[in-house]
Structures are given as structure tokens and as C-alpha cells.
Write a protein that holds these residues in place. Structure first.
Motif, PDB file in Angstrom:
ATOM      1  N   ASN A   1       3.914   5.702  -5.467  1.00 37.63           N
ATOM      2  CA  ASN A   1       3.903   5.713  -6.929  1.00 37.63           C
ATOM      3  C   ASN A   1       2.881   6.711  -7.469  1.00 37.63           C
ATOM      4  O   ASN A   1       3.142   7.429  -8.440  1.00 37.63           O
ATOM      5  N   VAL A   2       1.693   6.766  -6.831  1.00 41.44           N
ATOM      6  CA  VAL A   2       0.678   7.747  -7.225  1.00 41.44           C
ATOM      7  C   VAL A   2       1.212   9.167  -7.036  1.00 41.44           C
ATOM      8  O   VAL A   2       1.026  10.047  -7.893  1.00 41.44           O
ATOM      9  N   THR A   3       1.880   9.392  -5.906  1.00 38.72           N
ATOM     10  CA  THR A   3       2.461  10.715  -5.643  1.00 38.72           C
ATOM     11  C   THR A   3       3.498  11.087  -6.698  1.00 38.72           C
ATOM     12  O   THR A   3       3.512  12.224  -7.198  1.00 38.72           O
TER      13      THR A   3
ATOM     14  N   LEU B   1       0.831  -1.207   0.000  1.00 42.47           N
ATOM     15  CA  LEU B   1       0.000   0.000   0.000  1.00 42.47           C
ATOM     16  C   LEU B   1       0.865   1.256   0.000  1.00 42.47           C
ATOM     17  O   LEU B   1       0.583   2.223  -0.723  1.00 42.47           O
ATOM     18  N   ILE B   2       1.920   1.250   0.806  1.00 43.38           N
ATOM     19  CA  ILE B   2       2.832   2.401   0.846  1.00 43.38           C
ATOM     20  C   ILE B   2       3.496   2.609  -0.511  1.00 43.38           C
ATOM     21  O   ILE B   2       3.617   3.743  -0.997  1.00 43.38           O
ATOM     22  N   ALA B   3       3.916   1.505  -1.140  1.00 38.06           N
ATOM     23  CA  ALA B   3       4.545   1.607  -2.464  1.00 38.06           C
ATOM     24  C   ALA B   3       3.561   2.158  -3.496  1.00 38.06           C
ATOM     25  O   ALA B   3       3.941   2.969  -4.357  1.00 38.06           O
TER      26      ALA B   3
ATOM     27  N   ASP C   1       3.074   8.680   6.755  1.00 38.92           N
ATOM     28  CA  ASP C   1       4.016   9.531   6.016  1.00 38.92           C
ATOM     29  C   ASP C   1       3.686   9.556   4.525  1.00 38.92           C
ATOM     30  O   ASP C   1       3.697  10.629   3.892  1.00 38.92           O
ATOM     31  N   ALA C   2       3.401   8.383   3.966  1.00 35.40           N
ATOM     32  CA  ALA C   2       3.084   8.303   2.540  1.00 35.40           C
ATOM     33  C   ALA C   2       1.784   9.030   2.218  1.00 35.40           C
ATOM     34  O   ALA C   2       1.685   9.747   1.216  1.00 35.40           O
ATOM     35  N   ILE C   3       0.764   8.846   3.084  1.00 40.07           N
ATOM     36  CA  ILE C   3      -0.525   9.512   2.869  1.00 40.07           C
ATOM     37  C   ILE C   3      -0.372  11.023   2.981  1.00 40.07           C
ATOM     38  O   ILE C   3      -0.898  11.786   2.159  1.00 40.07           O
ATOM     39  N   GLU C   4       0.339  11.491   4.001  1.00 39.02           N
ATOM     40  CA  GLU C   4       0.535  12.930   4.189  1.00 39.02           C
ATOM     41  C   GLU C   4       1.333  13.532   3.032  1.00 39.02           C
ATOM     42  O   GLU C   4       1.078  14.671   2.624  1.00 39.02           O
TER      43      GLU C   4
ATOM     44  N   ILE D   1       8.683  19.572 -11.289  1.00 39.61           N
ATOM     45  CA  ILE D   1       8.760  18.754 -12.507  1.00 39.61           C
ATOM     46  C   ILE D   1      10.106  18.036 -12.575  1.00 39.61           C
ATOM     47  O   ILE D   1      10.177  16.834 -12.852  1.00 39.61           O
ATOM     48  N   LEU D   2      11.175  18.767 -12.279  1.00 37.99           N
ATOM     49  CA  LEU D   2      12.507  18.165 -12.314  1.00 37.99           C
ATOM     50  C   LEU D   2      12.686  17.123 -11.217  1.00 37.99           C
ATOM     51  O   LEU D   2      13.380  16.122 -11.405  1.00 37.99           O
ATOM     52  N   SER D   3      12.035  17.340 -10.066  1.00 38.50           N
ATOM     53  CA  SER D   3      12.160  16.360  -8.972  1.00 38.50           C
ATOM     54  C   SER D   3      11.505  15.037  -9.328  1.00 38.50           C
ATOM     55  O   SER D   3      11.932  13.977  -8.849  1.00 38.50           O
ATOM     56  N   GLY D   4      10.469  15.092 -10.176  1.00 42.39           N
ATOM     57  CA  GLY D   4       9.837  13.852 -10.610  1.00 42.39           C
ATOM     58  C   GLY D   4      10.742  12.997 -11.462  1.00 42.39           C
ATOM     59  O   GLY D   4      10.523  11.781 -11.590  1.00 42.39           O
ATOM     60  N   TRP D   5      11.777  13.615 -12.046  1.00 37.05           N
ATOM     61  CA  TRP D   5      12.729  12.872 -12.881  1.00 37.05           C
ATOM     62  C   TRP D   5      14.111  12.814 -12.248  1.00 37.05           C
ATOM     63  O   TRP D   5      15.093  12.416 -12.890  1.00 37.05           O
TER      64      TRP D   5
END
Length: 391
Positions: A22-24, A16-18, A288-291, A83-87
Motif C-alpha cells: 500500500n505504501v508503494t 505487513l506485506i499488504a 519481494d514487497a520490500i524490494e 502515474i498511470l500505473s498507480g491508477w
């Protein structure tokens, strides 16, 4: 048996955390790109439209103009790094100078942009008052003073960001964030107060007061004896009517923008309030993941508010933004109602009519040369809507 259940539970939590992470990541990668392009184009066109000579003497239009400039700065400094942080290529995540500069500029720009909209609403209220002294307060000089003072105040309020923000952080929503719990608390509370709690209720209050003043003014006019009007009406009266219509269009644009700003800013306000309340709590990995997901979603929605003004002004501004709303009305209104069987007859007629009018405006008035870019934008939007929404 208990050990097996605990193992299965831990595996499900890890999965679930993964999934949430991934959605984030996908949200930061792709939604940020959309908002960046959407908002940058809109704010640039806004600056081109509102810098025309006809709007230079209108304090409300000046507030709109500089709000668009500040919104563009907020999008450029805030979203480009996301945007750059996503890559994995974000300089603010590793470079100390860029980290501090980004945090400082983003917080100031987003706060000041909201205050400029608040000042525009106050200007509309002053202009709608029956007292002459209040109406005289609506001036370019007072508008310039308000913008300068708000910029200075925001700079002082967020000056601690230069000291607090540091890169390469691990237990934080972003790698470039407040280094201590105190820094994060002060930054969150400062932004919550300066950009949400104070300006949004004031916008609502002055908006309602403006609507009340307009209704009172219409009631007074309705009870006047119209027979006292004589042939002394001149071109000055027509000019005053034209300015009144322009003021009305600006008011409509402003009210629509405030409504959308409320909707898109409240999630970030709740997130900041929650972060300030639980700032010293030690969360679990799942929390942490949800927040982190909620934080990024709320931030992106607020950035979306920074990119919305041009499209609000286009759809709600009447003749303030000429020649643009027709393509949106055709794509969003006629085609879904008529379907392709009839829309293919109506659309070319309206398209040719809009093209003729747009071309005529551009060749007669060079100040509307920006309509070529705007026409291209609406044309691409129309084809996307036509192919994506109407099968």
C-alpha cells in the motif's frame, strides 16, 4: 500451540506485506505526480532561459540546455507511465510497442542527461586550465561532437531493451520489464555502469581538478605586478570580465547540481547493484514487497534529479537566472526568521520591488517574457511556504 503461533506469524506477515504494498502504491501515485509537475515545469523554463542568445556561444550552457531537453524526455516517458500505473491505466503494462519504446527511451534519456552534465564539468575544467591548447578544446564544435557520440553510444548499449522488454509480467518490479533473468541483469549492469559508476566519479574528479585550477590561477594572478596595468584597458576587457563572471556562475550551478545528483543517484545505484547480485535468487513474498518498495523509491529519487536543474540554477546561478531567486529567498529565508509579525512588513516591499524589476525587464527585453510564468510559479510556491511552514 505451535500451529497457533505459526498462524499468527503468517497473519502478521500478510498484514505487513499488504502495508508495504500500500505504501508503494501511494508513493507511485502521488510522489510521481509531484515530480512530474515539478520537473516538467522546471525543465521547460530551463529551456526557455538557456535558449537565449547570450548563452548560445557558451559550450557549458549548451550542455545545460540539451540536458534539460533530455531530462524532460526522461520525465515524460518514464513518469507518465508510472502515474498511470498507480491508477491501473498504464498502456506500457499491456501494449508491447509502448512497453519496448518506453524502456528504450527512458534508459537512453536518463543516461545521456548525466553524461551531458559530465561534459559540462569537463568543459569547465578545460576552460580553467593554464595551457592554451586545452582551453581551445572548449568549443561548440567539440560540445556537439560529444553530445552526438554519447547519444549513439547510449543507443547501442540499450539496444537490447527493444528485444528484452515485454508487458504483462507478474514476477517483476514493473509489468513492463525484462522478460528473462539475463535481460534484467544486462539492463541493470548497463545502466549502473553508464549512468552511475562511470560518470559520477568522473564528475567528482573533474570538479576537484577545476577547483584546483581556479585556485592556482588566483595564486598566479596574486603574484603579478599590478602596476603594469595601463590605460590601454578597453571595452573588450569589460566584456571579458562579464564573460568570466558568467563562467563562474555556471561553474557554481554545475557543482551544486553534481552534488545533488550524487545524493539522488546513489540509492538507485545500490539498488541496481543489489539486483544484479541476487538476480537468480528466489525471494519470499515479504522480500519481494520490500524490494519493490526500495526499487520504486530509488527510481523516483532519480527522476527527482531529472527535475531539479532549473531550481538549482535559479537558487545558485546568480544573474544567470535574473528575477527569480528573490521570491524563494523571501519565502524560505525571511519569513521563517522574522515570523508573521515582521515579515508582513518586509514581504510587500520586496514583492513590489521584485514586481517592478520583473516588469521593467520584460517590457524592455522581450526575450525575458518567460519570466511571467516563472513569477507565477515562485508566487504560488511562496504562498504555499507561507501558509504551510509559517503559521
Amino acid at each position: 500451540m505451535n500451529q497457533l503461533n505459526s498462524t499468527m506469524s503468517s497473519l502478521s506477515s500478510v498484514n505487513l506485506i499488504a502495508a508495504i504494498n500500500n505504501v508503494t502504491l501511494q508513493l507511485v501515485r502521488y510522489f510521481s505526480i509531484f515530480i512530474f509537475l515539478f520537473g516538467s515545469i522546471g525543465n521547460i523554463l530551463n529551456v526557455l532561459a538557456l535558449s537565449q542568445r547570450v548563452f548560445r556561444s557558451n559550450p557549458c550552457a549548451v550542455f545545460f540546455l540539451f540536458s534539460s531537453v533530455v531530462n524532460f524526455i526522461a520525465i515524460l516517458s518514464g513518469l507518465l507511465s508510472r502515474i498511470l500505473s498507480g491508477w491501473g491505466t498504464d498502456l506500457t503494462a499491456t501494449n508491447r510497442f509502448f512497453c519496448k519504446l518506453r524502456g528504450f527511451v527512458v534508459n537512453i534519456a536518463r543516461s545521456v542527461a548525466i553524461w551531458y552534465i559530465l561534459f559540462a564539468m569537463i568543459d569547465r575544467w578545460l576552460l580553467s586550465c593554464s595551457k592554451l591548447q586545452r582551453r581551445r578544446m572548449s568549443s561548440l564544435k567539440n560540445a556537439q561532437r560529444a553530445m552526438i557520440i554519447s547519444l549513439i553510444v547510449a543507443t547501442l548499449v540499450f539496444s537490447h531493451v527493444i528485444y528484452c522488454h515485454e508487458p504483462n509480467l507478474i514476477n517483476a518490479p514493473q509489468k513492463c520489464y525484462g522478460i528473462t533473468i539475463t535481460c534484467r541483469f544486462v539492463t541493470d549492469v548497463s545502466f549502473l555502469l553508464l549512468a552511475i559508476i562511470f560518470p559520477l566519479p568522473l564528475m567528482l574528479m573533474f570538479g576537484l581538478m577545476t577547483i584546483y585550477n581556479i585556485r592556482q590561477s588566483k595564486a598566479r594572478v596574486a603574484h603579478r605586478d599590478i602596476t603594469t596595468v595601463t590605460n590601454t584597458m578597453t571595452t573588450n576587457t569589460k566584456q571579458q570580465r562579464r564573460l568570466t563572471k558568467q563562467d563562474y556562475n555556471l561553474l557554481v550551478m554545475l557543482l551544486v547540481q553534481i552534488f545533488i545528483l550524487f545524493i539522488l543517484s546513489l540509492p538507485l545505484g545500490f539498488q541496481k547493484l543489489y539486483s544484479a547480485i541476487v538476480v537468480d535468487r528466489t525471494p519470499s513474498a515479504l522480500n519481494d514487497a520490500i524490494e519493490n518498495l526500495v526499487y520504486n523509491l530509488a527510481q523516483l529519487l532519480h527522476f527527482l534529479a531529472n527535475g531539479m536543474p532549473f531550481y538549482i540554477y535559479t537558487l545558485a546561478g546568480g544573474k544567470v537566472f535574473p528575477g527569480v531567486s528573490g521570491a524563494f529567498v523571501t519565502g524560505l529565508g525571511l519569513n521563517p526568521r522574522l515570523g508573521n509579525n515582521y515579515a508582513f512588513i518586509i514581504t510587500p516591499i520586496l514583492f513590489i520591488l521584485a514586481a517592478v524589476i520583473c516588469t521593467r525587464i520584460i517590457f524592455i527585453h522581450r526575450k525575458f517574457i518567460w519570466l511571467w510564468a516563472c513569477r507565477s510559479l515562485t508566487l504560488y510556491t511562496y504562498h504555499y511556504i507561507e501558509n504551510g511552514i509559517v503559521p
